[in-house]
Design a protein around this motif. Structure first.
Motif, PDB file in Angstrom:
ATOM      1  N   MET A 192      34.847  -3.380  28.315  1.00 60.83           N
ATOM      2  CA  MET A 192      35.708  -2.539  27.496  1.00 60.83           C
ATOM      3  C   MET A 192      34.804  -1.511  26.819  1.00 60.83           C
ATOM      4  N   GLU A 193      35.131  -0.244  26.998  1.00 59.05           N
ATOM      5  CA  GLU A 193      34.324   0.825  26.401  1.00 59.05           C
ATOM      6  C   GLU A 193      35.199   1.666  25.475  1.00 59.05           C
ATOM      7  N   ALA A 194      34.805   1.752  24.207  1.00 65.43           N
ATOM      8  CA  ALA A 194      35.583   2.511  23.226  1.00 65.43           C
ATOM      9  C   ALA A 194      35.516   4.003  23.536  1.00 65.43           C
ATOM     10  N   ARG A 195      36.603   4.702  23.253  1.00 65.32           N
ATOM     11  CA  ARG A 195      36.700   6.144  23.423  1.00 65.32           C
ATOM     12  C   ARG A 195      36.787   6.819  22.057  1.00 65.32           C
ATOM     13  N   GLU A 196      36.415   8.097  22.005  1.00 64.78           N
ATOM     14  CA  GLU A 196      36.436   8.828  20.743  1.00 64.78           C
ATOM     15  C   GLU A 196      37.844   9.015  20.205  1.00 64.78           C
ATOM     16  N   ASN A 197      38.847   8.970  21.079  1.00 59.71           N
ATOM     17  CA  ASN A 197      40.231   9.168  20.645  1.00 59.71           C
ATOM     18  C   ASN A 197      40.857   7.898  20.078  1.00 59.71           C
ATOM     19  N   GLY A 198      40.074   6.843  19.934  1.00 56.82           N
ATOM     20  CA  GLY A 198      40.579   5.594  19.383  1.00 56.82           C
ATOM     21  C   GLY A 198      41.033   4.601  20.435  1.00 56.82           C
ATOM     22  N   GLY A 199      41.077   5.036  21.681  1.00 57.99           N
ATOM     23  CA  GLY A 199      41.452   4.144  22.767  1.00 57.99           C
ATOM     24  C   GLY A 199      40.230   3.487  23.393  1.00 57.99           C
ATOM     25  N   ALA A 200      40.379   3.040  24.625  1.00 61.66           N
ATOM     26  CA  ALA A 200      39.271   2.365  25.300  1.00 61.66           C
ATOM     27  C   ALA A 200      39.453   2.444  26.809  1.00 61.66           C
ATOM     28  N   ARG A 201      38.359   2.244  27.521  1.00 65.48           N
ATOM     29  CA  ARG A 201      38.364   2.174  28.973  1.00 65.48           C
ATOM     30  C   ARG A 201      38.153   0.736  29.390  1.00 65.48           C
ATOM     31  N   LEU A 202      39.106   0.189  30.144  1.00 63.96           N
ATOM     32  CA  LEU A 202      39.010  -1.177  30.652  1.00 63.96           C
ATOM     33  C   LEU A 202      38.580  -1.128  32.106  1.00 63.96           C
TER      34      LEU A 202
END
Length: 207
Positions: free
Chosen positions: A8-18
């Motif tokens: 899981m990688e956090a994104r700057e927009n508050g979301g994440a990449r799974l």
């Protein structure tokens, strides 16, 4: 279909990449499930992980799942792994995900979501009131003091995530209570009552 790598990688927009790399039975090579989660979707996944962890702490294992924009993660007490399903158009992928791997990666995402909740307009007030909430007496009876403290910590984490979201909604009655000097007792009662309701739903204690 054991998972090879889950991240899981956090994104700057508050979301994440799974991303989940796995070996599919009967196929050569490594398959991959991946998708971007919006902030609201990440919060859903964090709440699912926290609830699953808390129920396992009590041995209250029930089937549950979370669905986010074509991604579905399911827990079945009869299976050893979580089941991950990704539907994109006519394409469908499924894979198993060890629960320990899932919780390891989600711990960082939980911290990120809690940090967001605590810096919202009403976050500091919620954090203070949640710290004042007494744990249901049955927690210690069922788990012992140390485990009961951990369970209450998780209940507070889930509560701050949900209540911060509620208080951020336009016209929120909870937000008005949190901001008003004369309504602090009402705010305290609302927060405490919510924690008890949450405990009654997630763990085998009475409200």
């Amino acid at each position: 279909m054991p998972a090879q790598i889950f991240s899981m990688e956090a994104r700057e927009n508050g979301g994440a990449r799974l991303a989940l790399n796995y070996k599919h039975a009967g196929r050569s090579g490594i398959q991959r499930i991946s998708c971007d989660l919006p902030q609201a979707g990440l919060l859903q996944l964090v709440l699912f992980a926290e609830a699953l962890s808390l129920r396992k702490r009590f041995g209250r294992l029930i089937a549950s799942d979370v669905s986010i924009d074509g991604l579905k993660i399911s827990y079945d007490p009869a299976r050893r792994d979580l089941q991950v399903e990704r539907q994109a158009g006519y394409s469908r992928q499924t894979a198993g995900l060890p629960i320990a791997d899932f919780h390891f990666e989600m711990a960082g995402m939980t911290d990120i979501c809690i940090a967001w909740a605590e810096v919202t307009k009403n976050g500091p007030a919620l954090k203070r009131l949640l710290a004042e909430c007494a744990a249901p007496a049955e927690l210690e009876r069922l788990l012992g003091r140390d485990e009961a403290d951990l369970a209450m910590h998780q209940l507070r984490e889930i509560a701050v995530l949900l209540l911060a979201q509620e208080a951020s909604t336009r016209g929120s009655a909870l937000a008005r209570k949190l901001r008003g000097k004369k309504s602090q007792d009402q705010a305290r009662e609302a927060v405490s009552g919510f924690v008890l309701e949450l405990a009654a739903e997630l763990v085998p204690v009475s409200a």
